[in-house]
Design a protein around this motif. Structure first.
Motif, PDB file in Angstrom:
ATOM      1  N   ALA A  64       0.859  -1.185   0.000  1.00 49.98           N
ATOM      2  CA  ALA A  64       0.000   0.000   0.000  1.00 49.98           C
ATOM      3  C   ALA A  64       0.896   1.236   0.000  1.00 49.98           C
ATOM      4  O   ALA A  64       1.774   1.368   0.855  1.00 49.98           O
ATOM      5  N   ARG A  71       3.723   0.586   2.719  1.00 49.96           N
ATOM      6  CA  ARG A  71       3.426  -0.270   3.872  1.00 49.96           C
ATOM      7  C   ARG A  71       2.909  -1.598   3.331  1.00 49.96           C
ATOM      8  O   ARG A  71       2.349  -1.659   2.248  1.00 49.96           O
ATOM      9  N   ALA A  73       0.681  -5.305   4.071  1.00 51.66           N
ATOM     10  CA  ALA A  73      -0.400  -5.927   4.830  1.00 51.66           C
ATOM     11  C   ALA A  73      -0.646  -7.309   4.248  1.00 51.66           C
ATOM     12  O   ALA A  73      -0.271  -7.595   3.105  1.00 51.66           O
ATOM     13  N   HIS A  92      -9.307   0.826   3.141  1.00 51.23           N
ATOM     14  CA  HIS A  92      -9.076   0.456   4.540  1.00 51.23           C
ATOM     15  C   HIS A  92      -7.669   0.835   4.997  1.00 51.23           C
ATOM     16  O   HIS A  92      -7.477   1.248   6.146  1.00 51.23           O
ATOM     17  N   LEU A  93      -6.699   0.691   4.107  1.00 51.89           N
ATOM     18  CA  LEU A  93      -5.310   1.010   4.459  1.00 51.89           C
ATOM     19  C   LEU A  93      -4.971   2.479   4.201  1.00 51.89           C
ATOM     20  O   LEU A  93      -3.830   2.884   4.398  1.00 51.89           O
ATOM     21  N   THR A  98      -2.669   0.545  -4.248  1.00 46.50           N
ATOM     22  CA  THR A  98      -2.364  -0.770  -3.676  1.00 46.50           C
ATOM     23  C   THR A  98      -2.120  -1.751  -4.812  1.00 46.50           C
ATOM     24  O   THR A  98      -2.669  -1.615  -5.898  1.00 46.50           O
ATOM     25  N   TRP A 126       2.504  -5.365  10.670  1.00 46.94           N
ATOM     26  CA  TRP A 126       1.637  -5.537   9.501  1.00 46.94           C
ATOM     27  C   TRP A 126       0.189  -5.702   9.916  1.00 46.94           C
ATOM     28  O   TRP A 126      -0.125  -6.534  10.778  1.00 46.94           O
TER      29      TRP A 126
END
Length: 171
Positions: A64, A71, A73, A92-93, A98, A126
């Motif tokens: 993301a 980052r 996830a 959501h992130l 993404t 994470w």
């Protein structure tokens, strides 16, 4: 072929190192079974070992990005579903973009083999996004960190992992 399940805590040889370190911290029984590593991919595994796609969950590593920062996830969805990476996960992130993490990067960051990545033992910072259908399962088959084995664990245990959040991820 038949799967021979046994306690994962007694078979560290069938687990990637980060998974072996984290497995004992779970408050749930996790079982492991050795498989043919050539059959680790979900469709081949399910067909050969008689496991339904709706009993198998995949762990997808997502990158993301926002403002020059990347980052990572993990997303857990049943094998019958697809992760909505560009919609639900991106929002959501709070990411601008993404995508699925490149294979080499996912392997490097997790310390696990591609095709065996699992949410158990991932880096502690994470987010682990668990689809509601996975969380509601009494028992799902997931990766072990290695291509030569699989884990069986309750969806509720996955939902209780550090950093886990349950939401509808799939399309």
């Amino acid at each position: 072929m038949t799967l021979h399940w046994g306690p994962a805590t007694e078979r560290a040889d069938l687990l990637a190192e980060p998974v072996a370190q984290a497995i004992g911290l779970l408050d749930d029984t996790v079982e492991v079974a050795e498989i043919d590593p050539g059959l680790a991919d979900t469709a081949a595994f399910c067909e050969r070992y008689g496991v339904g796609l709706d009993e198998s969950a995949n762990c997808v590593v997502v990158a993301a990005r926002r403002g020059g920062e990347t980052r990572y996830a993990a997303c857990m969805v049943l094998a019958t579903m697809r992760v909505d990476v560009n919609g639900v996960v991106r929002r959501h992130l709070d990411a601008r973009k993404t995508s699925f993490a490149p294979m080499e990067r996912a392997v490097e960051l997790t310390g696990m083999e591609y095709g065996g990545i699992t949410p158990i033992g991932l880096p502690g910072d994470w987010p682990i996004l668990v689809d509601t259908d996975v969380a509601e399962h009494a028992r799902v088959v997931i990766g072990s960190g290695l291509r030569r084995s699989k884990l069986a664990v309750s969806g509720a245990a996955l939902a209780r992992l550090k950093g886990a959040e349950v939401l509808t991820l799939a399309t």
